[in-house]
Write a protein that holds these residues in place. Structure first.
Motif, PDB file in Angstrom:
ATOM      1  N   GLY A  23     -10.208  12.023  -2.506  1.00 16.01           N
ATOM      2  CA  GLY A  23     -10.484  11.020  -1.496  1.00 16.01           C
ATOM      3  C   GLY A  23     -10.274   9.615  -2.027  1.00 16.01           C
ATOM      4  O   GLY A  23      -9.681   8.762  -1.354  1.00 16.01           O
ATOM      5  N   LEU A  24     -10.749   9.351  -3.245  1.00 15.22           N
ATOM      6  CA  LEU A  24     -10.560   8.040  -3.861  1.00 15.22           C
ATOM      7  C   LEU A  24      -9.090   7.773  -4.140  1.00 15.22           C
ATOM      8  O   LEU A  24      -8.592   6.658  -3.909  1.00 15.22           O
ATOM      9  CB  LEU A  24     -11.379   7.956  -5.159  1.00 15.22           C
ATOM     10  N   PHE A  25      -8.374   8.781  -4.600  1.00 17.72           N
ATOM     11  CA  PHE A  25      -6.941   8.650  -4.874  1.00 17.72           C
ATOM     12  C   PHE A  25      -6.172   8.269  -3.608  1.00 17.72           C
ATOM     13  O   PHE A  25      -5.361   7.333  -3.606  1.00 17.72           O
ATOM     14  CB  PHE A  25      -6.413   9.970  -5.444  1.00 17.72           C
ATOM     15  N   LEU A  26      -6.436   8.984  -2.509  1.00 15.44           N
ATOM     16  CA  LEU A  26      -5.743   8.699  -1.254  1.00 15.44           C
ATOM     17  C   LEU A  26      -6.140   7.332  -0.701  1.00 15.44           C
ATOM     18  O   LEU A  26      -5.312   6.617  -0.107  1.00 15.44           O
ATOM     19  CB  LEU A  26      -6.042   9.796  -0.227  1.00 15.44           C
ATOM     20  N   TRP A  27      -7.393   6.978  -0.888  1.00 19.76           N
ATOM     21  CA  TRP A  27      -7.873   5.675  -0.421  1.00 19.76           C
ATOM     22  C   TRP A  27      -7.133   4.545  -1.130  1.00 19.76           C
ATOM     23  O   TRP A  27      -6.728   3.552  -0.517  1.00 19.76           O
ATOM     24  CB  TRP A  27      -9.381   5.583  -0.665  1.00 19.76           C
ATOM     25  N   VAL A  28      -6.916   4.704  -2.432  1.00 16.05           N
ATOM     26  CA  VAL A  28      -6.200   3.687  -3.204  1.00 16.05           C
ATOM     27  C   VAL A  28      -4.716   3.679  -2.836  1.00 16.05           C
ATOM     28  O   VAL A  28      -4.111   2.619  -2.627  1.00 16.05           O
ATOM     29  CB  VAL A  28      -6.382   3.928  -4.718  1.00 16.05           C
ATOM     30  N   LYS A  29      -4.117   4.865  -2.732  1.00 18.87           N
ATOM     31  CA  LYS A  29      -2.678   4.961  -2.476  1.00 18.87           C
ATOM     32  C   LYS A  29      -2.300   4.474  -1.084  1.00 18.87           C
ATOM     33  O   LYS A  29      -1.277   3.801  -0.906  1.00 18.87           O
ATOM     34  CB  LYS A  29      -2.213   6.414  -2.664  1.00 18.87           C
ATOM     35  N   GLU A  30      -3.108   4.822  -0.082  1.00 19.88           N
ATOM     36  CA  GLU A  30      -2.761   4.458   1.289  1.00 19.88           C
ATOM     37  C   GLU A  30      -3.255   3.076   1.666  1.00 19.88           C
ATOM     38  O   GLU A  30      -2.811   2.504   2.654  1.00 19.88           O
ATOM     39  CB  GLU A  30      -3.324   5.491   2.269  1.00 19.88           C
ATOM     40  N   GLY A  31      -4.204   2.547   0.925  1.00 22.21           N
ATOM     41  CA  GLY A  31      -4.746   1.232   1.240  1.00 22.21           C
ATOM     42  C   GLY A  31      -6.188   1.321   1.687  1.00 22.21           C
ATOM     43  O   GLY A  31      -6.617   2.309   2.293  1.00 22.21           O
ATOM     44  N   TRP A  32      -6.948   0.285   1.394  1.00 23.43           N
ATOM     45  CA  TRP A  32      -8.388   0.293   1.630  1.00 23.43           C
ATOM     46  C   TRP A  32      -8.751   0.251   3.109  1.00 23.43           C
ATOM     47  O   TRP A  32      -9.901   0.491   3.468  1.00 23.43           O
ATOM     48  CB  TRP A  32      -9.033  -0.897   0.901  1.00 23.43           C
ATOM     49  N   ARG A  33      -7.782  -0.007   3.975  1.00 20.74           N
ATOM     50  CA  ARG A  33      -8.074  -0.047   5.407  1.00 20.74           C
ATOM     51  C   ARG A  33      -8.001   1.344   6.038  1.00 20.74           C
ATOM     52  O   ARG A  33      -8.309   1.504   7.218  1.00 20.74           O
ATOM     53  CB  ARG A  33      -7.109  -0.988   6.122  1.00 20.74           C
TER      54      ARG A  33
END
Length: 259
Positions: A23-33
């Motif tokens: 979840g943290l990885f995807l949050w960083v990769k896709e953007g914090w929004r």
């Protein structure tokens, strides 16, 4: 070691080893929004805290108030994950007004959380405060149920009205479809846990293991794993150097078709 403590260890492994880092990885990769991954991260963090409390709990004593509160609060990130995926579905299928309605439902869910927390605290207070606790808890859960029904209706309408079979949209629709009955089971379990007081069968810390696994643990885990699995699938299909966006993917496919 008791079955409840063994289950708590398994949850720490699943959430700490899979849902939280991905979840943290995807949050960083896709953007914090992209808040769906924030909600996955939040759900994993809440469940890890709850599992640690379960491991420290004295199972011979009364039901643990902190574990009960954690269990209730955990409903909000589950709804948040679903709402954000439905939001993506609405934006992809060009139903922008429905997307705005879905975002407003986040505010409704956040407003219900304090009612649920105060209601749980009242349920553990003196006898004269339990009636108010039941009322507040019932209001909070009823809001969650209404949000669930509205988001399910919006998702069905957006999917049927889109008329597109683009792969990214198809994957997203299938993921939401699989999550929908699981979230309903989780909501029903919380309702039983708060209002069936004649027995501890649905207690999150001391209840029946079969009921807890089938109605609570399994639905939550599958929802989290479906979300991160879909995220990883789409992330791998995203061209390097581009931020994932279903609308962009659909537009690009359409453009290629017309060339």
């Amino acid at each position: 070691m008791s079955p409840h403590k063994s289950l708590a260890i398994a949850e720490v492994i699943v959430y700490g080893g899979i849902a939280l880092p991905i979840g943290l990885f995807l949050w960083v990769k896709e953007g914090w929004r992209h808040f769906e991954w924030m909600f996955v991260f939040l759900l994993a963090s809440i469940r890890i805290i709850g599992s640690i409390l379960q491991l420290l709990d004295d199972e011979t004593g009364p039901p643990n108030k902190s574990i009960t509160i954690i269990n209730g609060i955990g409903l909000s990130p589950l709804l948040g994950i679903m709402l954000m995926l439905v939001h993506r579905l609405c934006e992809t299928s060009q139903h922008l007004r429905l997307a705005k309605v879905v975002m407003f439902l986040h505010v409704v869910v956040l407003g219900a959380v304090p009612l649920l927390v105060v209601g749980i605290l009242k349920l553990f207070s003196a006898e004269d405060g339990r009636a108010l606790g039941r009322i507040l808890t019932a209001i909070g859960l009823s809001i969650f149920f209404q949000v669930y029904l509205i988001q399910t209706g919006i998702a069905m309408f957006a999917w049927k009205a889109s008329g597109t079979k683009q792969k990214p949209l198809s994957y997203l629709g299938s993921t939401i479809l699989a999550m929908t009955p699981l979230l309903l089971l989780r909501l029903l379990y919380s309702t039983l846990a708060f209002f069936v007081t004649s027995t501890n069968a649905f207690s999150p810390s001391k209840g029946n293991m079969a009921a807890q696994v089938l109605l609570s643990i399994l639905p939550e885990n599958v929802i989290a794993l479906l979300a991160v699995g879909w995220g990883l699938l789409i992330w791998r299909k995203t061209p390097p150097g581009h931020t994932y966006g279903l609308t962009n993917a659909t537009t690009s496919s359409t453009a290629l078709t017309h060339q």
